[in-house]
Design a protein around this motif. Structure first.
Motif, mmCIF file in Angstrom:
data_model
loop_
_atom_site.group_PDB
_atom_site.id
_atom_site.type_symbol
_atom_site.label_atom_id
_atom_site.label_comp_id
_atom_site.label_asym_id
_atom_site.label_seq_id
_atom_site.Cartn_x
_atom_site.Cartn_y
_atom_site.Cartn_z
ATOM 1 N N GLU A 165 0.817 -1.201 0.000
ATOM 2 C CA GLU A 165 0.000 0.000 0.000
ATOM 3 C C GLU A 165 0.862 1.267 0.000
ATOM 4 O O GLU A 165 2.033 1.250 0.387
ATOM 5 N N ASP A 221 0.437 17.251 -2.932
ATOM 6 C CA ASP A 221 0.250 16.918 -4.349
ATOM 7 C C ASP A 221 1.590 16.789 -5.061
ATOM 8 O O ASP A 221 1.787 15.892 -5.896
ATOM 9 N N LEU A 229 2.145 8.725 -7.875
ATOM 10 C CA LEU A 229 0.802 8.321 -7.438
ATOM 11 C C LEU A 229 -0.250 9.134 -8.177
ATOM 12 O O LEU A 229 -0.168 10.362 -8.255
ATOM 13 N N ARG A 230 -1.271 8.451 -8.671
ATOM 14 C CA ARG A 230 -2.314 9.132 -9.429
ATOM 15 C C ARG A 230 -3.669 9.106 -8.726
ATOM 16 O O ARG A 230 -4.522 9.939 -9.002
ATOM 17 N N GLU A 231 -3.873 8.159 -7.830
ATOM 18 C CA GLU A 231 -5.198 8.002 -7.225
ATOM 19 C C GLU A 231 -5.235 8.344 -5.746
ATOM 20 O O GLU A 231 -6.284 8.246 -5.119
ATOM 21 N N GLY A 232 -4.129 8.716 -5.183
ATOM 22 C CA GLY A 232 -4.112 9.052 -3.767
ATOM 23 C C GLY A 232 -3.524 7.936 -2.921
ATOM 24 O O GLY A 232 -3.140 6.869 -3.421
ATOM 25 N N ASP A 234 -3.491 5.004 0.011
ATOM 26 C CA ASP A 234 -4.393 3.952 0.488
ATOM 27 C C ASP A 234 -4.629 4.040 1.987
ATOM 28 O O ASP A 234 -5.739 3.801 2.462
ATOM 29 N N SER A 252 -6.160 13.836 0.290
ATOM 30 C CA SER A 252 -5.146 13.091 -0.460
ATOM 31 C C SER A 252 -5.382 11.591 -0.494
ATOM 32 O O SER A 252 -4.568 10.851 -1.051
ATOM 33 N N THR A 254 -7.173 7.985 -1.505
ATOM 34 C CA THR A 254 -7.911 7.355 -2.587
ATOM 35 C C THR A 254 -9.314 7.005 -2.109
ATOM 36 O O THR A 254 -9.589 6.986 -0.902
ATOM 37 N N HIS A 255 -10.225 6.757 -3.033
ATOM 38 C CA HIS A 255 -11.558 6.323 -2.644
ATOM 39 C C HIS A 255 -11.461 4.997 -1.885
ATOM 40 O O HIS A 255 -10.783 4.069 -2.330
ATOM 41 N N SER A 279 -16.065 9.779 -0.694
ATOM 42 C CA SER A 279 -14.883 8.956 -0.985
ATOM 43 C C SER A 279 -14.850 7.696 -0.138
ATOM 44 O O SER A 279 -13.915 6.901 -0.242
#
Length: 366
Positions: A165, A221, A229-232, A234, A252, A254-255, A279
């Protein structure tokens, strides 16, 4: 015996002579070798609003320690004179619903060592035997002295699966640094830690983090871009209690991201609950250690090679406590250790025992 006491309702601590504690039923008496200075101790020394509303004076302070057992009450088993031990500073009632269900870390009647009863900044301390952790394998006393905050770090870091992760840690104080070491050790893919102290971020780099980011000069960011990292993230480990850090962490993730929050805010503040909901972010509060699964995890992590030595940056004799507390309060160091053994110690920890440790070992073998 000598002890650091909060004697008066004003800023400061006083090194004074007090009676040695007597062992009560089911208790263990420990000759203290090392203690660690905690943020709680700094609040007590400063005598801020929390301290004024919490403490009953006079009080021997301190809850991070290690030492050798010198006396056990009748009926106490599996703890022997000479054992090197640390102490769980949360003393629970054993009778509430959570205690009876084995969830002792959730006891609502918890008594804090060095807060609600006399603590470990002294030559001797007593604890219930159930709160004593015996170190069965060789361990540096400096590391043994910080098992309490190490436990906070482990409890927080292992709240959610970390293998593979991407992990964001906000706050590079001693506990944040130890959490970063744990996350890296157990197999997180990326570990990014943020702070505004370059000194503490340098310590994080020694612990092998992927990126130590000064958020006074760079954004999260930007850190994500540097890590690809593109999705944030974990998993988030919030160690600062800083409102801005909490908000940035939430933004920051991810969903479906998960946040374990150990940092204790000084006051209430707003967060973006819409982002938490949409999210589907999980936020879990962490306080103390799980008794005693966290302690087992700590011992195994060290047994399997986790190195915490970079976290300990300063060592003082207990007689130099004012300088030690000033150093800890600077916000630029790792963990600060007080030596109560009476023996001189080098700047960096040695595996050679002090005279007190060697004497205790000989007594046990006799």
């Amino acid at each position: 015996m000598k002890a650091l006491v909060k004697e008066r309702a004003e800023p400061g601590l006083w090194l004074v002579d007090v009676p040695e504690p007597e062992v009560g039923p089911g208790e263990v008496k420990i000759r203290v070798l090392r203690t660690g200075i905690c943020g709680t101790d700094l609040h007590i020394r400063k005598y801020d609003d929390w301290a004024r509303n919490t403490l009953q004076l006079p009080l021997i302070v301190g809850h991070e320690f290690c030492g050798h057992v010198v006396e056990v009450a009748p009926g106490v088993e599996d703890i022997a004179v000479g054992d090197l031990v640390s102490g769980e500073g949360h003393i629970v009632c054993g009778k509430c619903r959570n205690c009876m269900a084995g969830r002792r870390h959730l006891c609502r009647n918890t008594v804090g060592l060095g807060v609600n009863r006399d603590g470990a900044f002294a030559e001797y301390v007593t604890l219930p035997a159930s709160n004593v952790w015996v170190h069965r394998l060789a361990i540096d006393p400096d590391i043994a002295a910080i098992f309490d905050p190490f436990g906070n770090a482990v409890h927080t870091a292992l709240s959610f699966p970390l293998v593979g992760e991407d992990v964001l840690i906000t706050g590079a104080g001693p506990i944040g640094l130890m959490a970063a070491a744990v996350a890296t050790h157990v197999g997180a893919r990326n570990v990014m830690i943020t702070d505004v102290s370059d000194e503490r971020l340098d310590l994080a780099r020694k612990l092998g983090v992927s990126l130590a980011l000064n958020v006074a000069t760079s954004s999260i960011d930007e850190g994500m871009r540097r890590l690809g990292l593109r999705e944030g993230f974990d998993v988030g480990l919030e160690m600062s209690g800083n409102p801005t850090a909490v908000r940035q962490m939430i933004a920051s993730m991810t969903h479906g991201g998960k946040i374990a929050m150990l940092g204790l805010p000084a006051e209430q503040f707003a967060i973006d609950w819409a982002t938490v909901v949409t999210s589907m972010i999980t936020i879990k509060g962490i306080y103390g250690r799980e008794m005693y699964e966290t302690w087992y995890n700590m011992s195994v992590l060290l047994e399997k090679g986790l190195d915490l030595s970079p976290v300990i940056t300063d060592r003082f004799s207990y007689r130099d406590f004012d300088a030690a507390f000033d150093t800890a309060a600077s916000g630029r160091t790792g963990k600060v250790i007080l030596d109560w053994s009476g023996g001189a110690r080098p700047e960096r920890a040695s595996t050679e025992p002090t005279e007190a440790e060697a004497a205790a070992t000989m007594n046990r073998s006799a």
